[in-house]
Design a protein around this motif. Sequence first.
Motif, PDB file in Angstrom:
ATOM      1  N   LEU A 109       0.822  -1.217   0.000  1.00  0.00           N
ATOM      2  CA  LEU A 109       0.000   0.000   0.000  1.00  0.00           C
ATOM      3  C   LEU A 109       0.854   1.265   0.000  1.00  0.00           C
ATOM      4  O   LEU A 109       0.492   2.265  -0.628  1.00  0.00           O
ATOM      5  CB  LEU A 109      -0.952  -0.010   1.203  1.00  0.00           C
ATOM      6  CG  LEU A 109      -1.992  -1.150   1.210  1.00  0.00           C
ATOM      7  CD1 LEU A 109      -2.927  -1.011   2.397  1.00  0.00           C
ATOM      8  CD2 LEU A 109      -2.789  -1.179  -0.085  1.00  0.00           C
ATOM      9  N   ASN A 110       1.960   1.235   0.699  1.00  0.00           N
ATOM     10  CA  ASN A 110       2.866   2.398   0.668  1.00  0.00           C
ATOM     11  C   ASN A 110       3.427   2.612  -0.735  1.00  0.00           C
ATOM     12  O   ASN A 110       3.535   3.753  -1.212  1.00  0.00           O
ATOM     13  CB  ASN A 110       3.997   2.221   1.682  1.00  0.00           C
ATOM     14  CG  ASN A 110       3.524   2.455   3.109  1.00  0.00           C
ATOM     15  OD1 ASN A 110       2.545   3.176   3.330  1.00  0.00           O
ATOM     16  ND2 ASN A 110       4.190   1.844   4.077  1.00  0.00           N
ATOM     17  N   LYS A 111       3.762   1.517  -1.398  1.00  0.00           N
ATOM     18  CA  LYS A 111       4.225   1.594  -2.786  1.00  0.00           C
ATOM     19  C   LYS A 111       3.107   2.153  -3.681  1.00  0.00           C
ATOM     20  O   LYS A 111       3.353   2.995  -4.555  1.00  0.00           O
ATOM     21  CB  LYS A 111       4.639   0.195  -3.261  1.00  0.00           C
ATOM     22  CG  LYS A 111       5.129   0.132  -4.709  1.00  0.00           C
ATOM     23  CD  LYS A 111       5.686  -1.261  -4.999  1.00  0.00           C
ATOM     24  CE  LYS A 111       6.117  -1.407  -6.450  1.00  0.00           C
ATOM     25  NZ  LYS A 111       4.993  -1.593  -7.367  1.00  0.00           N
ATOM     26  N   GLU A 170      -7.786  -9.660  11.072  1.00  0.00           N
ATOM     27  CA  GLU A 170      -8.022  -8.486  11.917  1.00  0.00           C
ATOM     28  C   GLU A 170      -6.873  -7.485  11.846  1.00  0.00           C
ATOM     29  O   GLU A 170      -7.073  -6.286  12.049  1.00  0.00           O
ATOM     30  CB  GLU A 170      -8.278  -8.939  13.356  1.00  0.00           C
ATOM     31  CG  GLU A 170      -9.656  -9.585  13.521  1.00  0.00           C
ATOM     32  CD  GLU A 170      -9.789 -10.405  14.791  1.00  0.00           C
ATOM     33  OE1 GLU A 170      -8.874 -10.320  15.650  1.00  0.00           O
ATOM     34  OE2 GLU A 170     -10.781 -11.141  14.918  1.00  0.00           O
ATOM     35  N   GLU A 171      -5.656  -7.964  11.575  1.00  0.00           N
ATOM     36  CA  GLU A 171      -4.515  -7.059  11.400  1.00  0.00           C
ATOM     37  C   GLU A 171      -4.594  -6.330  10.052  1.00  0.00           C
ATOM     38  O   GLU A 171      -4.269  -5.141   9.954  1.00  0.00           O
ATOM     39  CB  GLU A 171      -3.208  -7.847  11.462  1.00  0.00           C
ATOM     40  CG  GLU A 171      -2.836  -8.338  12.853  1.00  0.00           C
ATOM     41  CD  GLU A 171      -1.646  -9.298  12.841  1.00  0.00           C
ATOM     42  OE1 GLU A 171      -1.135  -9.595  13.935  1.00  0.00           O
ATOM     43  OE2 GLU A 171      -1.240  -9.743  11.746  1.00  0.00           O
ATOM     44  N   CYS A 172      -5.025  -7.063   9.018  1.00  0.00           N
ATOM     45  CA  CYS A 172      -5.051  -6.491   7.664  1.00  0.00           C
ATOM     46  C   CYS A 172      -6.238  -5.544   7.441  1.00  0.00           C
ATOM     47  O   CYS A 172      -6.132  -4.577   6.686  1.00  0.00           O
ATOM     48  CB  CYS A 172      -5.105  -7.607   6.620  1.00  0.00           C
ATOM     49  SG  CYS A 172      -3.565  -8.516   6.443  1.00  0.00           S
ATOM     50  N   LEU A 173      -7.364  -5.860   8.099  1.00  0.00           N
ATOM     51  CA  LEU A 173      -8.595  -5.104   7.823  1.00  0.00           C
ATOM     52  C   LEU A 173      -8.442  -3.593   8.029  1.00  0.00           C
ATOM     53  O   LEU A 173      -8.784  -2.810   7.138  1.00  0.00           O
ATOM     54  CB  LEU A 173      -9.746  -5.660   8.663  1.00  0.00           C
ATOM     55  CG  LEU A 173     -11.108  -5.025   8.383  1.00  0.00           C
ATOM     56  CD1 LEU A 173     -11.546  -5.298   6.953  1.00  0.00           C
ATOM     57  CD2 LEU A 173     -12.149  -5.550   9.364  1.00  0.00           C
ATOM     58  N   PRO A 174      -7.932  -3.130   9.181  1.00  0.00           N
ATOM     59  CA  PRO A 174      -7.808  -1.675   9.342  1.00  0.00           C
ATOM     60  C   PRO A 174      -6.809  -1.048   8.372  1.00  0.00           C
ATOM     61  O   PRO A 174      -6.989   0.100   7.954  1.00  0.00           O
ATOM     62  CB  PRO A 174      -7.336  -1.514  10.795  1.00  0.00           C
ATOM     63  CG  PRO A 174      -6.794  -2.838  11.198  1.00  0.00           C
ATOM     64  CD  PRO A 174      -7.541  -3.851  10.411  1.00  0.00           C
ATOM     65  N   ILE A 175      -5.804  -1.810   7.968  1.00  0.00           N
ATOM     66  CA  ILE A 175      -4.792  -1.276   7.040  1.00  0.00           C
ATOM     67  C   ILE A 175      -5.406  -1.040   5.666  1.00  0.00           C
ATOM     68  O   ILE A 175      -5.253   0.035   5.079  1.00  0.00           O
ATOM     69  CB  ILE A 175      -3.591  -2.256   6.938  1.00  0.00           C
ATOM     70  CG1 ILE A 175      -2.905  -2.403   8.298  1.00  0.00           C
ATOM     71  CG2 ILE A 175      -2.596  -1.777   5.898  1.00  0.00           C
ATOM     72  CD1 ILE A 175      -1.876  -3.530   8.344  1.00  0.00           C
ATOM     73  N   ILE A 176      -6.138  -2.060   5.167  1.00  0.00           N
ATOM     74  CA  ILE A 176      -6.742  -1.921   3.833  1.00  0.00           C
ATOM     75  C   ILE A 176      -7.904  -0.933   3.877  1.00  0.00           C
ATOM     76  O   ILE A 176      -8.124  -0.164   2.927  1.00  0.00           O
ATOM     77  CB  ILE A 176      -7.179  -3.294   3.273  1.00  0.00           C
ATOM     78  CG1 ILE A 176      -7.594  -3.186   1.799  1.00  0.00           C
ATOM     79  CG2 ILE A 176      -8.300  -3.913   4.078  1.00  0.00           C
ATOM     80  CD1 ILE A 176      -6.486  -2.896   0.841  1.00  0.00           C
ATOM     81  N   LYS A 236      -8.210   1.710   5.814  1.00  0.00           N
ATOM     82  CA  LYS A 236      -7.649   3.065   5.864  1.00  0.00           C
ATOM     83  C   LYS A 236      -7.210   3.500   4.468  1.00  0.00           C
ATOM     84  O   LYS A 236      -7.496   4.629   4.033  1.00  0.00           O
ATOM     85  CB  LYS A 236      -6.461   3.100   6.831  1.00  0.00           C
ATOM     86  CG  LYS A 236      -5.838   4.476   7.039  1.00  0.00           C
ATOM     87  CD  LYS A 236      -4.767   4.403   8.135  1.00  0.00           C
ATOM     88  CE  LYS A 236      -4.236   5.790   8.493  1.00  0.00           C
ATOM     89  NZ  LYS A 236      -3.504   6.424   7.382  1.00  0.00           N
ATOM     90  N   TYR A 237      -6.530   2.601   3.754  1.00  0.00           N
ATOM     91  CA  TYR A 237      -6.063   2.922   2.405  1.00  0.00           C
ATOM     92  C   TYR A 237      -7.248   3.204   1.473  1.00  0.00           C
ATOM     93  O   TYR A 237      -7.247   4.196   0.731  1.00  0.00           O
ATOM     94  CB  TYR A 237      -5.228   1.770   1.844  1.00  0.00           C
ATOM     95  CG  TYR A 237      -4.809   1.978   0.407  1.00  0.00           C
ATOM     96  CD1 TYR A 237      -3.694   2.745   0.094  1.00  0.00           C
ATOM     97  CD2 TYR A 237      -5.550   1.429  -0.642  1.00  0.00           C
ATOM     98  CE1 TYR A 237      -3.317   2.957  -1.235  1.00  0.00           C
ATOM     99  CE2 TYR A 237      -5.185   1.630  -1.964  1.00  0.00           C
ATOM    100  CZ  TYR A 237      -4.071   2.395  -2.255  1.00  0.00           C
ATOM    101  OH  TYR A 237      -3.710   2.615  -3.561  1.00  0.00           O
ATOM    102  N   ARG A 270     -14.748  11.181   9.682  1.00  0.00           N
ATOM    103  CA  ARG A 270     -15.779  10.387  10.357  1.00  0.00           C
ATOM    104  C   ARG A 270     -16.217   9.206   9.487  1.00  0.00           C
ATOM    105  O   ARG A 270     -16.407   8.088  10.000  1.00  0.00           O
ATOM    106  CB  ARG A 270     -16.989  11.276  10.701  1.00  0.00           C
ATOM    107  CG  ARG A 270     -18.108  10.542  11.437  1.00  0.00           C
ATOM    108  CD  ARG A 270     -17.629   9.880  12.711  1.00  0.00           C
ATOM    109  NE  ARG A 270     -18.625   9.004  13.308  1.00  0.00           N
ATOM    110  CZ  ARG A 270     -18.344   7.903  13.984  1.00  0.00           C
ATOM    111  NH1 ARG A 270     -17.089   7.543  14.172  1.00  0.00           N
ATOM    112  NH2 ARG A 270     -19.297   7.156  14.496  1.00  0.00           N
ATOM    113  N   LEU A 271     -16.337   9.422   8.191  1.00  0.00           N
ATOM    114  CA  LEU A 271     -16.699   8.333   7.281  1.00  0.00           C
ATOM    115  C   LEU A 271     -15.638   7.233   7.294  1.00  0.00           C
ATOM    116  O   LEU A 271     -15.959   6.046   7.253  1.00  0.00           O
ATOM    117  CB  LEU A 271     -16.884   8.863   5.857  1.00  0.00           C
ATOM    118  CG  LEU A 271     -18.164   9.662   5.592  1.00  0.00           C
ATOM    119  CD1 LEU A 271     -18.120  10.279   4.195  1.00  0.00           C
ATOM    120  CD2 LEU A 271     -19.404   8.775   5.731  1.00  0.00           C
ATOM    121  N   GLU A 272     -14.390   7.630   7.361  1.00  0.00           N
ATOM    122  CA  GLU A 272     -13.291   6.657   7.415  1.00  0.00           C
ATOM    123  C   GLU A 272     -13.405   5.825   8.685  1.00  0.00           C
ATOM    124  O   GLU A 272     -13.237   4.599   8.657  1.00  0.00           O
ATOM    125  CB  GLU A 272     -11.952   7.400   7.375  1.00  0.00           C
ATOM    126  CG  GLU A 272     -10.755   6.487   7.241  1.00  0.00           C
ATOM    127  CD  GLU A 272      -9.453   7.255   7.066  1.00  0.00           C
ATOM    128  OE1 GLU A 272      -8.452   6.837   7.664  1.00  0.00           O
ATOM    129  OE2 GLU A 272      -9.441   8.274   6.340  1.00  0.00           O
TER     130      GLU A 272
END
Length: 654
Positions: free
Chosen positions: A21-23, A77-83, A85-86, A140-142
Amino acid sequence: MFKEFNIENFEDSSKILEEILNKSRVEVQELLKIENKTYKNFVLPFSEIGEAINEFITPVFHLDSVKNSKITSKVYEECLPIISKYESEISRNEDIYSALKDIQYNENSTLNNIQKKVLENEIREFELSGCQLENNKKQRLEEIDLALGELSHKFSQNILEATNSFSLIVEDFEDVKEIPKSDLELAKFEENGKTKYKFTLQMPSYIAYMTYGTNREKREELYKAYTTRAPQNGEIIEKILALKSEKVEILGFKNYASYSLATKMANSEEDVISFLEELGNKAKKKAEKELEEIKQIAKEDGINNFRASDISFYSEKLKKAQYEIDEEYYRPYFEQNSVLYGFFATLKELFNIEFKLSNAKAWDDKVKVYDIFEDGKIIARIYIDLEARDDKRGGAWMNNWHSYYKDSKSNIQLPTAFIVGNFPKSTKDIPSLLRHSDVVTLFHEMGHALHHLLSKVEEANVSGISGVAWDVVEFPSQFLEYFSYDRDILKLFAKHYKTGQVLDDEAINKLIKAKNFQSSMATVRQIEFALFDFKLHQKLYKTEVEVQELLNSIRDRFSVVQIPSYNKFQNSFSHIFSGGYSAGYYSYKWAEVLSADAFYMFLDSKNVLNKELGLKYRNCVLSKGGSENMDKLFFDFAQREPKIDSLLKLDGII
């Protein structure tokens, strides 16, 4: 050719995802620096960035559904907030939105219709995500999207854990004497030198006892356990509904239902409600007669206080009495491999495609991988995972992985998909023997898969099932279901797994005649689910009590079965609380009008394996993916508007 399914370094998925995602963020910023943005130099590479992310994350999330464990749940559960947020960042990025709007305006005269459709869909999605709002509302939507993702996963996880935590132990053979041998073998175990039988809430086991278990009280016990699963989900439903209501209010919609319809074919909330009520009203009188027939059979056993937990048991007896249909009689004729290869022969005749077994890696030894060929050329890959496992989420579904498209270097990327079921297990002694209802499910999910895999649309965003309006996405799957009842098609694969004997005409005729057994009861049940879902999203229901009252009011009007008060069906209604069907469950019936009418064309041609018509359907509907609205694609195929009477006739309602 194909990206292999690889779960090495699975526990590091969140770190790898973060790097990807950073890439991607850097790549998006580079695209935004382009001064003269065009469809070719901006939209295409932007789309490819999304495809690359999807290629990585789909197997990670898929694994949590098909090989669930503490590790897969932790990784999910680790991946869900990362994806999440992106995706929130991207979908609310005003610079990307403005670039798309500019390209749409500047290149309108030179873009083809498919490219225009891509831009139209993308711009609409940006607007529905709130990219034009102030930063505090975007923030807030995020937060809401992240919370909804976590709640949906928890909802699903609670059901899985509840399903696996219950078992019914039966010690008296009298209570299991009518259960088919293959199911009984799976249930049997030895304890302290005594033979006992264990039944669970896993669907094959649950169905076996509810349909054939002779102990009425144990059926009630099993039914109650099934319909009261995951009571903690009642509180999760409250939170989900509140967050969805807040989200659509921020976006300027009066309710979640109207927000949902913004991306569907149905024109208005009123159209959906009136459509469902019309179908429900037409089916209810016959549904009441169907229930009365079941009750009469039960009365012969001295049962006057008929319960919901008696339906499957006495329905099976009624079906045998009316059609001499014994589901178990058919199972030796529906051995999984035989069904698959006969099904593949059907698809070759209809759509000119061949399935060849691949040695590609998958997530379980029971998964079969096939490459799909057309005229000797490989065009797609499909993973088929059909047998029930304790670590697999219940139900059946299709998951798309790669899409068919032409990349920015003019290379064609080939599509892949997963089909998942929960059919009876194979053992070292007995292969997986399917019920005919399992065969129907397989045809259904393959309909979804082929809609994705046979796409010839070169734009990823509208290729396959991408970009298809949700209320018509079931059209190709339901359409293919009808073929599972055709005599000639059944003869291709209905062969006894021991003798090779083909199922005889009399048995096939009974199966076909029994197709509409209790079809009106099934229709009003679907109407109950669909109306509950849609009305639940028309205003904010704040408490579990209010949600239950809504469901009760719909049941009072359309259900013919007396549902016990303890039944909390909503707490396991995964489609709308952990799937994508919120305010969209009506889609099953909405799309069924198209599928029934399309199938009627094959019946009218007097040849259900009409290759000319099959190829026309493939070219007009399947190959076009989401590149055009389905009402136009249906018209291109049928040369007329769909007729609701075809559905009512095929269901035996009129």
